[in-house]
Scaffold this motif. Structure first.
Motif, PDB file in Angstrom:
ATOM      1  N   LEU A   6       9.749   0.506  -8.805  1.00  0.00           N
ATOM      2  CA  LEU A   6       9.133  -0.840  -8.834  1.00  0.00           C
ATOM      3  C   LEU A   6      10.027  -1.943  -8.563  1.00  0.00           C
ATOM      4  O   LEU A   6       9.998  -2.783  -7.949  1.00  0.00           O
ATOM      5  N   THR A  55      12.393   1.039   1.705  1.00  0.00           N
ATOM      6  CA  THR A  55      11.306   0.415   1.125  1.00  0.00           C
ATOM      7  C   THR A  55       9.792   1.006   1.335  1.00  0.00           C
ATOM      8  O   THR A  55       9.106   1.270   0.208  1.00  0.00           O
ATOM      9  N   PHE A  56       9.943   1.525   2.354  1.00  0.00           N
ATOM     10  CA  PHE A  56       8.571   2.297   2.682  1.00  0.00           C
ATOM     11  C   PHE A  56       8.492   3.526   1.877  1.00  0.00           C
ATOM     12  O   PHE A  56       7.385   3.829   1.332  1.00  0.00           O
ATOM     13  N   GLY A  59       7.617   2.730  -1.664  1.00  0.00           N
ATOM     14  CA  GLY A  59       6.116   2.206  -1.624  1.00  0.00           C
ATOM     15  C   GLY A  59       5.315   3.261  -1.532  1.00  0.00           C
ATOM     16  O   GLY A  59       4.182   3.336  -2.216  1.00  0.00           O
ATOM     17  N   LEU A  62       4.985   4.632  -4.990  1.00  0.00           N
ATOM     18  CA  LEU A  62       4.327   3.882  -5.893  1.00  0.00           C
ATOM     19  C   LEU A  62       2.918   3.794  -5.482  1.00  0.00           C
ATOM     20  O   LEU A  62       1.913   3.969  -6.409  1.00  0.00           O
ATOM     21  N   LEU A  63       2.502   3.908  -4.027  1.00  0.00           N
ATOM     22  CA  LEU A  63       1.252   4.086  -3.679  1.00  0.00           C
ATOM     23  C   LEU A  63       0.535   5.211  -4.262  1.00  0.00           C
ATOM     24  O   LEU A  63      -0.728   5.112  -4.765  1.00  0.00           O
ATOM     25  N   ARG A  67       2.079   3.173 -11.307  1.00  0.00           N
ATOM     26  CA  ARG A  67       1.079   2.962 -12.374  1.00  0.00           C
ATOM     27  C   ARG A  67      -0.393   2.666 -12.038  1.00  0.00           C
ATOM     28  O   ARG A  67      -1.357   2.919 -12.521  1.00  0.00           O
ATOM     29  N   PHE A  68      -0.641   2.053 -10.781  1.00  0.00           N
ATOM     30  CA  PHE A  68      -1.962   2.102 -10.192  1.00  0.00           C
ATOM     31  C   PHE A  68      -2.008   3.130  -8.943  1.00  0.00           C
ATOM     32  O   PHE A  68      -2.937   2.793  -7.945  1.00  0.00           O
ATOM     33  N   TRP A  90      -3.536  -3.570  -3.218  1.00  0.00           N
ATOM     34  CA  TRP A  90      -2.457  -2.560  -3.416  1.00  0.00           C
ATOM     35  C   TRP A  90      -2.813  -1.263  -2.593  1.00  0.00           C
ATOM     36  O   TRP A  90      -1.811  -0.473  -2.289  1.00  0.00           O
ATOM     37  N   HIS A  94      -1.736  -4.286   1.298  1.00  0.00           N
ATOM     38  CA  HIS A  94      -0.044  -4.164   1.389  1.00  0.00           C
ATOM     39  C   HIS A  94       0.307  -2.927   2.070  1.00  0.00           C
ATOM     40  O   HIS A  94       1.190  -3.361   2.955  1.00  0.00           O
ATOM     41  N   LEU A  99       3.328  -1.103   6.553  1.00  0.00           N
ATOM     42  CA  LEU A  99       3.354  -0.014   7.495  1.00  0.00           C
ATOM     43  C   LEU A  99       3.617  -0.544   8.966  1.00  0.00           C
ATOM     44  O   LEU A  99       4.446  -0.321   9.686  1.00  0.00           O
ATOM     45  N   ILE A 102       6.788  -2.128   9.220  1.00  0.00           N
ATOM     46  CA  ILE A 102       8.124  -1.355   9.575  1.00  0.00           C
ATOM     47  C   ILE A 102       8.094  -0.716  10.913  1.00  0.00           C
ATOM     48  O   ILE A 102       9.033  -0.327  11.449  1.00  0.00           O
ATOM     49  N   VAL A 136       5.321  -9.353   6.909  1.00  0.00           N
ATOM     50  CA  VAL A 136       5.908  -8.957   5.527  1.00  0.00           C
ATOM     51  C   VAL A 136       5.371 -10.149   4.743  1.00  0.00           C
ATOM     52  O   VAL A 136       5.166  -9.852   3.568  1.00  0.00           O
ATOM     53  N   ILE A 140       3.514  -9.795   1.198  1.00  0.00           N
ATOM     54  CA  ILE A 140       4.264  -9.967  -0.413  1.00  0.00           C
ATOM     55  C   ILE A 140       3.196 -10.732  -1.394  1.00  0.00           C
ATOM     56  O   ILE A 140       2.491 -11.437  -1.114  1.00  0.00           O
ATOM     57  N   PRO A 141       3.419  -9.844  -2.419  1.00  0.00           N
ATOM     58  CA  PRO A 141       2.277 -10.477  -3.634  1.00  0.00           C
ATOM     59  C   PRO A 141       3.256 -11.629  -4.233  1.00  0.00           C
ATOM     60  O   PRO A 141       3.606 -11.492  -5.485  1.00  0.00           O
ATOM     61  N   ARG A 150       2.988 -11.350  -8.382  1.00  0.00           N
ATOM     62  CA  ARG A 150       4.139 -10.810  -8.995  1.00  0.00           C
ATOM     63  C   ARG A 150       5.259 -11.642  -9.070  1.00  0.00           C
ATOM     64  O   ARG A 150       5.247 -12.612  -8.243  1.00  0.00           O
TER      65      ARG A 150
END
Ligand code: HEM
Length: 157
Positions: A6, A55-56, A59, A62-63, A67-68, A90, A94, A99, A102, A136, A140-141, A150
């Protein structure tokens, strides 16, 4: 490992942010000043491509497994993804907007290899990178956002 990923994902945002600005400026200046497309143009566009793909990949992890993550989260009773601002951002907004961004970066870099006049390379790449940049920024959060805010940097609260 998850927290590390993260943090990496969060820092990569700045790398992409600055690389996209340089790519946009170089494409615009090449287009306006009718420059010859050179190795320094290709290099900056290539770095932008590499870092956005990296980053993708982080990501994606993470997706699904963060944690979520989609695979290890049970939504609270009575909640649906699209009705919940947090999960809609999320799980849908995002990832989807990033996507597309990118994909546009990939198309922008692709112009470096296309057998077209240099002015066309610069012009098309400029638009691809510019729209990618706007997406982008929008996805971004940022710390000032509602619900999904964030920090500017990992660990900074
Ligand atoms: C240019 C592309 C991207 C940028 C600049 C970006 C930026 C960010 C930032 C700044 C965060 C907040 C990090 C923090 O909490 O400090 C974040 C979190 C996250 N991103 Fe991205 N992201 C990108 C692409 C993606 C993609 C393509 C996906 C999914 C396929 C994704 C999935 C996630 C997830 C799931 C989180 C939240 C993880 C968690 O809180 O546990 N991101 N992203």
């Amino acid at each position: 490992m998850e927290t590390g990923l993260l943090h990496i994902h969060s820092v990569l945002r700045w790398v992409i942010f600055f690389l996209l600005i340089v790519s946009i400026v170089k494409a615009y200046s090449g287009w306006m000043n009718k420059k010859v497309f050179g190795p320094s143009d290709r290099k900056v566009w290539l770095f932008t491509l590499i870092f956005s793909h990296l980053t993708f990949l982080v990501g994606l992890y993470l997706l699904f497994l963060g944690r979520f993550g989609v695979l290890n989260t049970t939504l609270p009773e009575g909640t649906s993804v699209m009705k919940d601002k947090f999960f809609r951002f999320w799980w849908v907004e995002h990832p989807f907007m990033m996507l597309i961004a990118i994909l546009l970066v990939t198309l922008g870099y692709g112009m470096a290899k296309k057998p077209v006049p240099d002015s066309t390379k610069f012009k098309k790449a400029f638009w691809f990178f510019l729209i990618a940049f706007i997406l982008v920024i929008a996805a971004i959060p940022w710390p000032f956002r509602d619900v999904v805010a964030r920090p500017w940097f990992p660990g900074l609260h």
